[in-house]
Design an enzyme around this catalytic site. Structure first.
Site, PDB file in Angstrom:
ATOM      1  CD  GLU A  13      -5.467   2.080  -3.152  1.00 20.82           C
ATOM      2  OE1 GLU A  13      -6.557   2.281  -2.624  1.00 20.82           O
ATOM      3  OE2 GLU A  13      -4.440   1.824  -2.495  1.00 20.82           O
ATOM      4  CG  HIS A  36      -1.980   1.034   1.180  1.00 19.38           C
ATOM      5  ND1 HIS A  36      -1.769   2.335   1.572  1.00 19.38           N
ATOM      6  CD2 HIS A  36      -3.273   0.961   0.769  1.00 19.38           C
ATOM      7  CE1 HIS A  36      -2.888   3.022   1.404  1.00 19.38           C
ATOM      8  NE2 HIS A  36      -3.813   2.221   0.920  1.00 19.38           N
TER       9      HIS A  36
END
Length: 230
Positions: free
Chosen positions: A141, A93
């Site tokens: 993302e 992430h």
């Protein structure tokens, strides 16, 4: 894991642990059961066991470390999350980046343990290199949109369409879209553009009625998949 994939990252919000975490989990679980749709919840390591015991949702860790078992103070290893009840892990992430070699090692051990994996990337150029490491899914993302409420499906639709082109060069790896996903409309658009599902966090974790947000996500995900004929 099968489309439409809905992944909710609890991060480290105040309701990501303890009693509040269980409360929001139960609300998400109710939606999952009502619509017969798998929802993955990526939770803090300290909550993996409790949430996996108290719900039927698919529980993921938010991160695992590479390296062997042994003298590694503070490490969270794939073996540990499996023992705690997790069925997989999020990796890389934007708030917890890892090197490519660490990613490859972690993914190999995750596979050996029959766990699942979702690896995050911040641009479409990384989709294929990461997909070749054989995670279950790659989540694109753009970091500048994370937590903004400005959905990638509207602000950067080309990030999704180009990522879709890259993922098609591999086999059996799903593409998820995240960053700024806030409404069911955002979810519908992401899947319409070719994604197999979405990842979200603040839109759910900061919501006054998180179950309504998740229900909106799920309804639109199902509708978008039906439109695609899947």
């Amino acid at each position: 894991m099968k489309p439409p994939v809905i992944l909710i990252n609890y991060k480290a919000y105040e309701n990501s642990y303890g009693k509040k975490s269980i409360e929001i989990t139960k609300k998400i679980e109710k939606v999952s059961k009502e619509y017969g749709t798998e929802i993955i919840v990526s939770v803090p390591a300290t909550m993996i066991h409790r949430i996996s015991e108290e719900s039927e949702l698919t529980v993921f860790a938010q991160h695992v470390d590479s390296g062997e078992q042994g003298a590694r103070t503070g490490a969270i290893l794939p073996e540990m999350i499996k023992d705690a009840g997790a069925r997989g892990s999020l990796l890389n992430h934007s708030e917890r980046r890892i090197r490519l070699d660490e990613m490859a090692e972690s993914l190999e051990r995750i596979r050996v343990l029959n766990l699942e994996s979702v690896v995050c990337v911040d641009r479409y150029e990384l989709v294929l290199p990461v997909a070749l490491l054989r995670p279950n899914a790659v989540l694109i993302e753009p970091p500048e949109l994370i937590g903004t409420g400005i959905p990638v499906s509207k602000a950067k639709p080309e990030a999704i369409t180009k990522a879709v082109e890259e993922i098609k060069k591999t086999k059996d790896v799903y593409l998820l879209a995240g960053a700024g996903i806030t409404t069911g409309e955002d979810v519908f658009k992401a899947i319409e553009l070719g994604a197999d599902g979405i990842g979200a966090a603040s839109a759910v974790m900061k919501a006054k009625e998180p179950e309504k947000v998740v229900e909106d996500f799920v309804k639109n995900a199902i509708k978008a998949m039906e439109k695609r004929g899947e």
